[in-house]
Scaffold this active site. Structure first.
Site, short mmCIF file in Angstrom:
data_model
loop_
_atom_site.label_atom_id
_atom_site.label_comp_id
_atom_site.label_asym_id
_atom_site.label_seq_id
_atom_site.Cartn_x
_atom_site.Cartn_y
_atom_site.Cartn_z
CB THR A 1 -41.09 -1.82 -73.17
OG1 THR A 1 -41.57 -1.34 -74.42
CG2 THR A 1 -40.96 -3.31 -73.21
CE LYS B 1 -18.66 2.12 -84.42
NZ LYS B 1 -19.37 1.50 -85.50
CD1 TRP C 1 -19.07 1.63 -80.76
CD2 TRP C 1 -19.43 -0.56 -80.57
NE1 TRP C 1 -20.05 1.30 -81.66
CE2 TRP C 1 -20.28 -0.03 -81.57
CE3 TRP C 1 -19.50 -1.91 -80.27
CZ2 TRP C 1 -21.18 -0.84 -82.27
CZ3 TRP C 1 -20.39 -2.70 -80.97
CH2 TRP C 1 -21.23 -2.17 -81.96
CD GLU D 1 -39.00 -5.82 -74.69
OE1 GLU D 1 -38.47 -5.80 -73.56
OE2 GLU D 1 -39.10 -4.82 -75.42
P1 ADP Z 1 -37.76 -0.64 -69.97
O1 ADP Z 1 -39.23 -0.68 -70.00
O2 ADP Z 1 -37.19 0.58 -69.33
O3 ADP Z 1 -37.09 -0.99 -71.26
P2 ADP Z 1 -36.70 -3.10 -68.99
O4 ADP Z 1 -36.54 -3.54 -67.59
O5 ADP Z 1 -37.37 -4.02 -69.91
O6 ADP Z 1 -37.43 -1.74 -68.90
O7 ADP Z 1 -35.28 -2.70 -69.56
C1 ADP Z 1 -34.40 -3.66 -70.08
C2 ADP Z 1 -33.06 -3.06 -70.32
O8 ADP Z 1 -32.45 -2.65 -69.11
C3 ADP Z 1 -32.07 -4.02 -70.92
O9 ADP Z 1 -32.24 -4.15 -72.29
C4 ADP Z 1 -30.74 -3.36 -70.54
O10 ADP Z 1 -30.39 -2.32 -71.42
C5 ADP Z 1 -31.03 -2.76 -69.20
N1 ADP Z 1 -30.54 -3.64 -68.12
C6 ADP Z 1 -31.23 -4.51 -67.39
N2 ADP Z 1 -30.45 -5.12 -66.48
C7 ADP Z 1 -29.21 -4.63 -66.65
C8 ADP Z 1 -27.93 -4.87 -66.04
N3 ADP Z 1 -27.78 -5.73 -65.05
N4 ADP Z 1 -26.88 -4.18 -66.52
C9 ADP Z 1 -27.00 -3.29 -67.52
N5 ADP Z 1 -28.16 -3.03 -68.12
C10 ADP Z 1 -29.25 -3.67 -67.71
#
Ligand code: ADP
Length: 544
Positions: free
Chosen positions: A185, A439, A444, A330
């Site tokens: 990640t 916040k 929120w 993950e």
């Molecule tokens: P990174 O390595 O940048 O974390 P990921 O693809 O694993 O890459 O990132 C996952 C995160 O991306 C999620 O936890 C969420 O915050 C965001 N995310 C993924 N899809 C969406 C979506 N459709 N809308 C909003 N946030 C999203």
């Protein structure tokens, strides 16, 4: 009493065997890094993947060893994945958009033994070569004719690498829980952490992701995975597509609007998947040149929230159905999709768009819930916010080499780091990443929702909302906008546009304009950097 069914290990090699046997002549078309289009079939991929496995074995790569790939989506990358995993080794996708130091860190942390790289990244690798401690050979994914002169250790052209062996190779017989793939990640805080997929999780996730109300891919589909294989396990497409023998169109390194459009039209693509920023480039290209999409039926949009204007453009103007999806590295990575439930089909258009703006309901194999700071489950009423937690057989139980420590709670749930609501129909909606929440006066504010509306303004190309300190409310939102080329708008115009669309107290206290919003290696807005950039910014409402 135990069931009397066969013990058939869920191995990714079985997927490619199936594709080759039943869909052997189905095409995989790629825009090669060398330039020309390249055409192959599942049957050839199957044969060449076994040669990759055999060549790796000859090289001394053994079960459990990690083999890196630094590559765009192409037939060779697909062969490499299946070849590496079929040998029982672990394909390790590295995101080339990371900083060079991070790439070196990741390759060393994973202890990659060999690295497959595209031509594109040879200069980058040469620069960091002295820091790469474990890689014994670099294989450049090209042929002898295009092989560059390079100082990379024992560098060899891919075609030469597999030329010395035949395809007489038996896939490794493995425990289905054996490691299969590895993806770090991007780690906006701290070092990147490795997510280690198993054969079982990849097969199960491929099946689950491809159920009819999820990606719903079919043999007759032509699929363009724009989402790179190095981003979150390619959103399951590298497994789901061969399972049903769909035609694949691999875009290589050209992900700009005109290139993507050309591929869609010439190869008659019916389904594609990408992050919103990529779709934005395509939509702008269509708009500027007054083009139509003649074959595309559905697109999956995820990685960041899909803005309303994007759903409206695809569905209203171009007749393309939007599958808004959420997930994370993950989670293999698909968690939820915003697909209509029975009875929702007949809702008015505006209502259905509202539902599609949510991140959606989980695919089978994903359990989810929202909890407060005391880990108490929150109601599924569409109003209560909470930290989103998930559990399932294709969700990480920990990170490579124990980084990050214990990541599951007592019930085995993984904290996604997202804050969300879940409505009575089971549709989850992300409000923010926990570290980005705003916040204000103890309540929120959803930055994602404000951003979503802001990009609906005709002059706005991209928007990001961050919280800035405020003497009375603790934090108040600042809206940061990038305007479209040639467009103009004032802060007052944009605020007037938002008026009535969001709650009054969610209204940004100020609007700032920038030329560019910083992004992470996976295309997400880098709010930490933005907050740093605007830390001296005085909100007009903050004056004492
Ligand atoms: P990174 O390595 O940048 O974390 P990921 O693809 O694993 O890459 O990132 C996952 C995160 O991306 C999620 O936890 C969420 O915050 C965001 N995310 C993924 N899809 C969406 C979506 N459709 N809308 C909003 N946030 C999203």
């Amino acid at each position: 009493m135990r069931g009397l069914m066969q013990d058939w290990s869920l191995l990714t090699s079985k997927i490619l065997d199936h594709a080759a046997l039943y869909y052997g002549d189905r095409e995989i078309v790629s825009r090669s890094i060398e330039g020309p289009m390249h055409r192959t079939t599942y049957s050839e991929i199957h044969s060449r993947a076994r040669r990759v496995a055999k060549a790796l074995a000859r090289e001394g790569v053994r079960e459990g060893d990690r083999v890196g790939t630094l590559a765009w989506n192409s037939w060779r990358h697909l062969e490499a994945w299946y070849g590496i995993a079929g040998l029982g080794a672990v394909y390790h996708t590295i995101n080339p958009r990371l900083f060079p130091e991070q790439i070196a860190y990741i390759a060393n942390h994973a202890e990659d033994k060999l690295l497959f790289t595209d031509l594109t990244f040879v200069p980058l690798l040469e620069k960091i070569a002295s820091h790469l401690t474990s890689i014994e050979r670099f294989v450049v994914m090209t042929d002898a004719a295009h092989m560059p002169k390079t100082s990379l250790k024992k560098a060899m052209a891919y075609e030469d690498f597999i030329a010395g062996v035949d395809d007489d190779f038996d896939w490794a017989t493995l425990d289905e829980n054996a490691a299969c793939g590895l993806c770090y990640t991007s780690g906006t805080t701290g070092n990147p952490k490795g997510v280690l997929y198993s054969h079982r999780s990849n097969v199960l996730h491929g099946l689950a992701a491809n159920s009819a109300d999820a990606l719903g891919l079919r043999n007759r589909d032509t699929i363009l995975p724009i989402v790179p294989m190095f981003h979150a396990n390619a959103w399951a497409i590298a497994f789901a597509a061969p399972m049903i023998g769909a035609k694949l169109v691999m875009p290589g390194m050209k992900l700009d609007g005109p290139s993507v459009y050309e591929l869609i039209e010439t190869e008659k693509v019916t389904f594609s998947a990408a992050v919103p920023t990529v779709w934005l480039m395509l939509l702008q290209h269509l708009e500027q040149n007054n083009l139509k999409l003649s074959t595309l039926k559905r697109v999956a949009i995820g990685g960041s929230a899909c803005p309303q204007s994007m759903i409206e453009a695809f569905e209203g103007k171009y007749g393309v159905e939007v599958c808004h999806a959420w997930g994370m590295t993950e989670m293999s990575p698909i968690g939820t999709l915003a697909m209509m439930k029975a009875g929702m089909e007949d809702l008015p258009h505006a209502e259905r768009i509202k539902i599609k703006l949510k991140q959606g309901r989980p695919i089978f194999t994903v359990e989810m819930k929202i909890v407060d700071d005391d880990n108490k489950e929150q109601p599924r009423d569409g109003k209560a916010f909470g930290r989103l937690k998930v559990r399932g057989p294709a969700i990480a139980s920990g990170y490579m080499k124990g980084e990050g420590g214990q990541v599951l709670d007592a019930e085995g749930f993984f904290d996604t780091g997202d804050v969300a609501t879940i409505d009575p129909d089971g549709f989850m909606q992300i409000t923010d990443r926990a570290k980005d929440v705003i916040k204000s006066g103890g309540e929120w504010i959803s930055s994602i929702e404000i951003e979503n509306f802001a990009v609906g303004h005709p002059a706005v190309a991209e928007a990001a909302v961050i919280g800035l300190p405020h003497p009375k409310w603790d934090e108040r939102p600042l809206l940061v906008c990038v305007l479209k080329k040639g467009a103009s708008a004032t802060a007052a115009d944009i605020l007037a546009y938002l008026d009535g669309k969001i709650a009054k107290w969610w209204m940004p206290d100020d609007v700032a304009f920038v030329d560019e919003i910083p992004h992470t290696a996976t295309g997400k807005i880098q709010k930490v950097t933005l907050r740093e950039q605007f830390k001296a910014h005085k909100l007009p409402t903050a004056a004492e």
